[in-house]
Design an enzyme around this catalytic site. Structure first.
Site, PDB file in Angstrom:
ATOM      1  N   ARG A  86     -20.431   2.426 -34.955  1.00 34.03           N
ATOM      2  CA  ARG A  86     -21.077   1.424 -35.184  1.00 34.03           C
ATOM      3  C   ARG A  86     -21.887   1.047 -35.929  1.00 34.03           C
ATOM      4  O   ARG A  86     -22.609  -0.095 -36.709  1.00 34.03           O
ATOM      5  CB  ARG A  86     -21.115   0.637 -33.973  1.00 34.03           C
ATOM      6  N   HIS A 330     -17.708  -0.825 -27.488  1.00 34.41           N
ATOM      7  CA  HIS A 330     -18.382  -1.369 -29.038  1.00 34.41           C
ATOM      8  C   HIS A 330     -19.395  -0.216 -30.396  1.00 34.41           C
ATOM      9  O   HIS A 330     -18.719  -0.603 -31.338  1.00 34.41           O
ATOM     10  CB  HIS A 330     -19.116  -2.704 -28.873  1.00 34.41           C
ATOM     11  N   CYS A 331     -20.219   0.482 -29.766  1.00 32.19           N
ATOM     12  CA  CYS A 331     -21.070   0.970 -30.449  1.00 32.19           C
ATOM     13  C   CYS A 331     -20.261   2.281 -30.897  1.00 32.19           C
ATOM     14  O   CYS A 331     -20.450   3.051 -31.660  1.00 32.19           O
ATOM     15  CB  CYS A 331     -22.023   1.677 -29.195  1.00 32.19           C
ATOM     16  N   ILE A 332     -19.037   2.799 -30.197  1.00 28.68           N
ATOM     17  CA  ILE A 332     -18.504   3.818 -30.422  1.00 28.68           C
ATOM     18  C   ILE A 332     -17.451   3.141 -31.963  1.00 28.68           C
ATOM     19  O   ILE A 332     -16.558   4.933 -32.180  1.00 28.68           O
ATOM     20  CB  ILE A 332     -18.385   4.871 -29.781  1.00 28.68           C
TER      21      ILE A 332
END
Length: 342
Positions: A86, A330-332
């Protein structure tokens, strides 16, 4: 040419990820490395039920990645420092002519963090854009994909402690930042939050990413992380953010329909106050890949997500291993929109 970043809920071509390669993400032992790889793979496999998934992998890690990943998952080789797609990857955009673009932000290790390295990750935006055959939209703004949220209809959520961070964009004003977001993703209205969660503001955090505190499940709607326990410092933070969001409007001048999503009951992980958040999920075609924490609040949070994302199947993945390394689902991940459909 006018670019627009579609909402995460719009049709997607595929989901991009990066494979854990080294450093603190893999940990110091073989057991910790297996734990990280298995967690990233679990997210990839959950998403694969809904749409194609492509993972960026270092050449030297290709064999080990193959041992964890379904053969249907695409692989693109590129050097990596870390695995937070992300933030290191591009933000995909489209135009009215059906072209796919990819905003290549400047990445500098979340504001030149002392523990971070970004020699390779700073080039991933361009590498992924080329692999996706997208037109590269170059930006001089130091920014990460987790540092903003957009509804695809002109509104963008930003955080003063990220885009105005002197270690990211010294000297830039809100007007400067807003103009760049309008040029790159088509945002004509910005809602500025003053900060992010407490742990995320500390040494190993991002200094305030939006995707831990607010998500946009539908036009005019917000899901907001709320810490209900006054013992946790995020209790004060979430109340402050709620006040700002209730006072704000969409690009069309309408008030938000805000759904409060309570934080997990667990407050501490033995090292610090947790920043565990159900907000850090990713929408995919017909589904939502959501965080679970083995916590009493899991069931309620997943039910709230199902209500917010009507018609989508919510699939939960235990995200504690990912959060222990600095982020969530969400970050990955990073979605690539399908062009020509709105």
């Amino acid at each position: 040419m006018s670019w627009r970043m579609p909402a995460e809920t719009e049709p997607q071509e595929q989901l991009w990820m990066a494979w854990p390669s080294g450093g603190y993400t893999l940990g110091e032992t073989d057991a910790e490395a297996h734990e990280a790889r298995a967690a990233w793979a679990a997210v990839a496999h959950a998403a694969l039920r809904f749409e194609p998934v492509t993972v960026v992998v270092r050449r030297e890690d290709r064999a080990i990645a193959a041992a964890y990943l379904d053969a249907r998952i695409g692989v693109v080789e590129a050097p990596l420092d870390d695995a937070w797609m992300r933030d290191i990857g591009p933000s995909f955009v489209t135009d009215d002519d059906g072209r796919l673009g990819a905003v290549d932000w400047v990445f500098n290790g979340w504001g030149q963090q002392s523990w971070a390295s970004w020699e390779h990750d700073s080039a991933i935006g361009r590498s992924v854009a080329q692999a996706a055959r997208a037109e590269i939209v170059t930006s001089s703004l130091v920014n990460e994909g987790g540092g903003f949220q957009t509804d695809g209809q002109g509104t963008v959520l930003l955080t003063e402690s990220v885009q105005l961070d002197p270690f990211r964009n010294p000297g830039l004003t809100k007007a400067d930042v807003e103009a760049e977001f309008q040029r790159t993703i088509g945002a004509r209205h910005a809602v500025w939050l003053p900060r992010g969660l407490t742990r995320d503001a500390k040494e190993f955090g991002t200094r305030g990413h939006v995707d831990l505190v607010a998500a946009m499940p539908a036009p005019g709607a917000l899901l907001v992380h709320v810490q209900t326990n006054p013992e946790h410092p995020d209790h004060e933070v979430s109340q402050e953010l709620l006040e700002v969001l209730h006072a704000s409007r969409t690009a069309d001048g309408k008030p938000w329909q805000i759904t409060e999503v309570p934080a997990p009951e667990q407050l501490h992980d033995g090292e610090d106050w947790v920043d565990w958040s159900y907000i850090n999920h990713v929408a995919v075609n017909g589904g939502v890949i959501a965080c679970s924490f083995g916590d009493p609040q899991d069931e309620k949070a997943l039910r709230l997500l199902a209500d917010a994302y009507r018609g989508r199947q919510v699939s939960a993945v235990d995200a504690r291993v990912i959060f222990a390394r600095g982020g969530g689902i969400h970050c990955i991940t990073q979605q690539q929109p399908r062009v020509g459909i709105r």
